[in-house]
Scaffold this motif. Structure first.
Motif, PDB file in Angstrom:
ATOM      1  N   UNK A 249     -43.043 -17.447  10.808  1.00  0.00           N
ATOM      2  CA  UNK A 249     -42.649 -18.850  10.989  1.00  0.00           C
ATOM      3  C   UNK A 249     -43.858 -19.733  11.269  1.00  0.00           C
ATOM      4  N   UNK A 250     -44.808 -19.243  12.033  1.00  0.00           N
ATOM      5  CA  UNK A 250     -45.997 -20.036  12.354  1.00  0.00           C
ATOM      6  C   UNK A 250     -46.998 -20.090  11.213  1.00  0.00           C
ATOM      7  N   UNK A 251     -46.736 -19.359  10.129  1.00  0.00           N
ATOM      8  CA  UNK A 251     -47.670 -19.280   9.006  1.00  0.00           C
ATOM      9  C   UNK A 251     -48.325 -17.915   8.960  1.00  0.00           C
ATOM     10  N   UNK A 252     -48.603 -17.429   7.751  1.00  0.00           N
ATOM     11  CA  UNK A 252     -49.155 -16.084   7.592  1.00  0.00           C
ATOM     12  C   UNK A 252     -50.485 -15.909   8.310  1.00  0.00           C
ATOM     13  N   UNK A 253     -51.303 -16.972   8.360  1.00  0.00           N
ATOM     14  CA  UNK A 253     -52.609 -16.825   9.005  1.00  0.00           C
ATOM     15  C   UNK A 253     -52.504 -16.660  10.513  1.00  0.00           C
ATOM     16  N   UNK A 254     -51.317 -16.895  11.077  1.00  0.00           N
ATOM     17  CA  UNK A 254     -51.154 -16.683  12.522  1.00  0.00           C
ATOM     18  C   UNK A 254     -51.361 -15.220  12.891  1.00  0.00           C
ATOM     19  N   UNK A 255     -51.094 -14.297  11.966  1.00  0.00           N
ATOM     20  CA  UNK A 255     -51.250 -12.873  12.287  1.00  0.00           C
ATOM     21  C   UNK A 255     -52.712 -12.471  12.430  1.00  0.00           C
ATOM     22  N   UNK A 256     -53.585 -12.665  11.436  1.00  0.00           N
ATOM     23  CA  UNK A 256     -54.985 -12.288  11.657  1.00  0.00           C
ATOM     24  C   UNK A 256     -55.630 -13.047  12.808  1.00  0.00           C
ATOM     25  N   UNK A 257     -55.243 -14.293  13.010  1.00  0.00           N
ATOM     26  CA  UNK A 257     -55.816 -15.057  14.120  1.00  0.00           C
ATOM     27  C   UNK A 257     -55.345 -14.505  15.468  1.00  0.00           C
ATOM     28  N   UNK A 258     -54.108 -14.044  15.521  1.00  0.00           N
ATOM     29  CA  UNK A 258     -53.600 -13.455  16.761  1.00  0.00           C
ATOM     30  C   UNK A 258     -54.277 -12.116  17.045  1.00  0.00           C
ATOM     31  N   UNK A 259     -54.469 -11.289  16.020  1.00  0.00           N
ATOM     32  CA  UNK A 259     -55.150 -10.009  16.227  1.00  0.00           C
ATOM     33  C   UNK A 259     -56.592 -10.245  16.670  1.00  0.00           C
ATOM     34  N   UNK A 386     -39.144 -21.909  -7.702  1.00  0.00           N
ATOM     35  CA  UNK A 386     -39.198 -22.974  -6.702  1.00  0.00           C
ATOM     36  C   UNK A 386     -38.429 -22.513  -5.469  1.00  0.00           C
ATOM     37  N   UNK A 387     -39.113 -22.508  -4.311  1.00  0.00           N
ATOM     38  CA  UNK A 387     -38.507 -22.026  -3.061  1.00  0.00           C
ATOM     39  C   UNK A 387     -38.371 -23.165  -2.071  1.00  0.00           C
ATOM     40  N   UNK A 388     -37.321 -23.107  -1.255  1.00  0.00           N
ATOM     41  CA  UNK A 388     -36.987 -24.160  -0.301  1.00  0.00           C
ATOM     42  C   UNK A 388     -37.071 -23.596   1.112  1.00  0.00           C
ATOM     43  N   UNK A 389     -37.909 -24.193   1.949  1.00  0.00           N
ATOM     44  CA  UNK A 389     -38.195 -23.666   3.282  1.00  0.00           C
ATOM     45  C   UNK A 389     -37.805 -24.677   4.338  1.00  0.00           C
ATOM     46  N   UNK A 390     -37.090 -24.208   5.357  1.00  0.00           N
ATOM     47  CA  UNK A 390     -36.673 -25.107   6.435  1.00  0.00           C
ATOM     48  C   UNK A 390     -36.623 -24.340   7.749  1.00  0.00           C
ATOM     49  N   UNK A 391     -36.966 -25.038   8.825  1.00  0.00           N
ATOM     50  CA  UNK A 391     -36.886 -24.459  10.162  1.00  0.00           C
ATOM     51  C   UNK A 391     -35.884 -25.183  11.043  1.00  0.00           C
ATOM     52  N   UNK A 392     -35.463 -26.363  10.633  1.00  0.00           N
ATOM     53  CA  UNK A 392     -34.516 -27.145  11.423  1.00  0.00           C
ATOM     54  C   UNK A 392     -33.602 -27.908  10.470  1.00  0.00           C
ATOM     55  N   UNK A 393     -32.366 -28.159  10.870  1.00  0.00           N
ATOM     56  CA  UNK A 393     -31.389 -28.719   9.923  1.00  0.00           C
ATOM     57  C   UNK A 393     -31.667 -30.138   9.468  1.00  0.00           C
ATOM     58  N   UNK A 394     -32.286 -30.951  10.303  1.00  0.00           N
ATOM     59  CA  UNK A 394     -32.454 -32.362   9.951  1.00  0.00           C
ATOM     60  C   UNK A 394     -33.904 -32.820   9.907  1.00  0.00           C
ATOM     61  N   UNK A 395     -34.838 -31.958  10.295  1.00  0.00           N
ATOM     62  CA  UNK A 395     -36.229 -32.362  10.332  1.00  0.00           C
ATOM     63  C   UNK A 395     -36.934 -32.143   9.015  1.00  0.00           C
ATOM     64  N   UNK A 396     -38.231 -32.420   8.965  1.00  0.00           N
ATOM     65  CA  UNK A 396     -39.007 -32.219   7.737  1.00  0.00           C
ATOM     66  C   UNK A 396     -38.925 -30.778   7.248  1.00  0.00           C
ATOM     67  N   UNK A 397     -38.951 -30.615   5.951  1.00  0.00           N
ATOM     68  CA  UNK A 397     -38.857 -29.295   5.320  1.00  0.00           C
ATOM     69  C   UNK A 397     -39.940 -29.184   4.254  1.00  0.00           C
ATOM     70  N   UNK A 398     -40.016 -28.052   3.611  1.00  0.00           N
ATOM     71  CA  UNK A 398     -41.095 -27.778   2.658  1.00  0.00           C
ATOM     72  C   UNK A 398     -40.521 -27.203   1.377  1.00  0.00           C
ATOM     73  N   UNK A 399     -41.072 -27.641   0.257  1.00  0.00           N
ATOM     74  CA  UNK A 399     -40.722 -27.064  -1.038  1.00  0.00           C
ATOM     75  C   UNK A 399     -41.972 -26.427  -1.642  1.00  0.00           C
ATOM     76  N   UNK A 400     -41.867 -25.179  -2.012  1.00  0.00           N
ATOM     77  CA  UNK A 400     -42.865 -24.585  -2.897  1.00  0.00           C
ATOM     78  C   UNK A 400     -42.404 -24.922  -4.305  1.00  0.00           C
ATOM     79  N   UNK A 401     -42.971 -25.990  -4.861  1.00  0.00           N
ATOM     80  CA  UNK A 401     -42.507 -26.492  -6.152  1.00  0.00           C
ATOM     81  C   UNK A 401     -42.675 -25.467  -7.259  1.00  0.00           C
TER      82      UNK A 401
END
Length: 547
Positions: A249-259, A386-401
């Protein structure tokens, strides 16, 4: 037992190795603090650094760009929308060694909205201008189910059911008994050639294979893989790698940065709380410019600023092409057969384009049809997926066009971000004529073409027919007792060294191979009752094909 991404070529249970309470082993006291160079700060590099630090060595990481490698995430400024994962973005739950680190890092994951997945509100498949809307696979026309049955028939004819069961049960002997003959029989076979000749598709018209290539099942279309070795595909589908995907959820790069920041507990050498970050004040060293053997027989690494340091051991985690195209690497460090394997590596091109939108408008229901305004989309148009990404029902969302590979990715290469978005919206307008996607877009798009990045030159490796011998050489390079002394002390790691290139699990497992090898070189050993990959290598070793 649930499925694990247990690679049939070398079915070592890396997840149980990592989970063992005794740990991965130890180094003798006189080896504590020994510097070990790690070329590349992607996932494989930071795992090598973290595990070597736990053993008591001192990792020294060289990175030419930013931590994370192809676990690269971009974020939309001043927006809580889901981030844009430009490289790795979907992680199968069968990647159990990978999820060991995700859990250690305390990162939250969510199901990825793949086509027809439970987490996906709806899917639209559009081929030849004909649109099919589905909330589940049962909603698709009969022809799609016939194509799916053809694919399953192909897998059954290749002993796929038996191999899946052996992998799920972690029956190492059964896995090898089933897989090794498949390697010998299918190494020269392309994915498309396998489909065209296998029971199932062989009896059906070309249209069936075309549909399978354009739509596929699981993550989408398979046709960009058609020229590749069928062995590459079987490793994916028989280990559960093409299903039950999650995103970080925080983004894929959160894993190497956390390690990178993950603190040690008790350690034989380092104080509690030490991390890879604390032994790299200010961050990793500049990227490597040269690697050579020095007068004392150690391996010297020179960074981009001309600073040189020598090491008893070096782990190289960057893509192998860089050792000839970007880094001045002494040819004598590797046998010419290994150089051939590196140079023959076949990398896939890949392109993605993301935009952020004001809200997940795709959940709006059309009053006349009862369908969602927009869906996860597979098409034979330029956008492909094309993929549709959302974390909250009414807030900003993301499209992988658009997410494309190989020839489809090359179509975008010469276009700037604005032109890419314009063409993508044009394609989507043909599928959703009543939806004004552009009206919802906010800010600038984020895009990538991995083949144009000088630090990568491609997205990930995918072997061609006849390349098994090359892959076997690369993967087994960490076993160095039988190679000439001038080739020892430098180890390859990263997903392209693994038998599952393109999957983060391969970066994890080959990193652990390299850590085991360095540990052994420095006089260390695995813990009693928890043998490492090299300790059981003879029993599980990949098949060696004749010359």
């Amino acid at each position: 037992m649930s499925m694990s991404m247990l690679v049939p070529d070398f079915p070592f249970s890396y997840d149980t190795y990592l989970a063992h309470p005794a740990g991965l082993g130890s180094l003798p006291a006189d080896a504590h603090g020994t510097p070990v160079a790690i070329i590349g700060g992607g996932l494989a590099g930071v795992i090598c650094a973290h595990e070597l630090l736990k053993l008591g060595a001192r990792p020294v990481v060289y990175e030419s760009a930013a931590l994370g490698g192809r676990m690269r995430t971009a974020r939309f400024p001043d927006s809580p929308a889901p981030p844009a994962d430009l490289g790795a973005m979907r992680f199968p739950r069968s990647s159990r060694a990978l999820f060991h680190y995700i859990d250690q890092a305390g990162l939250r994951t969510a199901p990825f909205p793949n086509p027809l997945a439970p987490a996906t509100p709806s899917t639209v498949i559009e081929l030849g201008g004909e649109r099919h809307y589905a909330r589940t696979a049962a909603d698709l026309p009969p022809l799609f189910h016939e194509v799916s049955r053809c694919w399953e028939q192909c897998l059954r004819a290749a002993n796929g059911d038996a191999l899946r069961a052996a992998i799920a049960q972690r029956d190492h002997h059964a896995i090898k008994d089933l897989w090794n003959p498949m390697v010998a029989r299918l190494d020269d076979e392309s994915f498309y050639g396998f489909l065209a000749r296998a029971p199932g598709f062989a009896e059906q018209p070309f249209r069936y294979r075309e549909m399978f290539g354009q739509v596929g099942f699981g993550t989408g279309g398979w046709d960009t893989d058609f020229p590749n070795s069928i062995l590459e595909v079987l490793r994916v589908v028989l280990t559960g790698a093409d299903e039950d995907h999650h995103r970080i959820v925080a983004g894929a790069d959160a894993l190497p940065r956390a390690i990178w920041r993950l603190p040690l507990g008790e350690s034989a050498h380092w104080p509690a709380g030490t991390s890879v970050a604390t032994v790299h004040p200010g961050g990793p060293r500049m990227g490597a410019r040269r690697i050579h053997r020095d007068a004392r027989g150690e391996i010297a690494v020179t960074d981009m600023l001309g600073n040189t340091a020598s090491y008893a051991a070096v782990i190289v985690t960057c893509q192998t092409w860089l050792l000839s195209a970007r880094i001045d690497c002494d040819e004598g460090l590797f046998h010419h057969d290994l150089w051939s394997a590196m140079e023959r590596s076949h990398y896939m091109q890949s392109s993605k384009t993301f935009v952020t939108v004001d809200r997940p408008f795709w959940r709006d229901i059309h009053p006349g049809t009862g369908q969602h305004a927009m869906s996860m989309t597979l098409t034979d148009r330029l956008t492909r997926a094309t993929s549709l990404l959302e974390d909250q029902p009414n807030g900003p969302a993301t499209i992988c066009l658009s997410y494309t590979w190989n020839d489809d990715a090359l179509k975008w290469l010469a276009l700037d971000p604005a032109e890419r978005v314009r063409l993508m919206l044009h394609s989507l307008r043909m599928i959703y004529p009543d939806v004004d996607i552009a009206a919802h877009i906010r800010g600038e798009p984020i895009t990538v073409s991995w083949e144009s990045d000088p630090n990568f030159m491609g997205a990930f490796k995918n072997n061609l027919p006849g390349h098994y011998r090359y892959q076997q050489r690369l993967f087994t390079h960490f076993m160095q007792d039988s190679i000439a002394p001038q080739h020892r002390g430098i180890y390859l790691a990263g997903d392209d060294i693994s038998f599952t290139a393109g999957w983060a699990e391969g970066a994890v497992t080959t990193a652990l191979n390299a850590v085991w090898a360095v540990q052994r070189q420095l006089g260390g050993r695995a813990c009693s009752g928890n043998p490492g990959p090299g300790d059981v290598f003879d029993e599980l070793a990949p098949l060696v094909l004749g010359s």
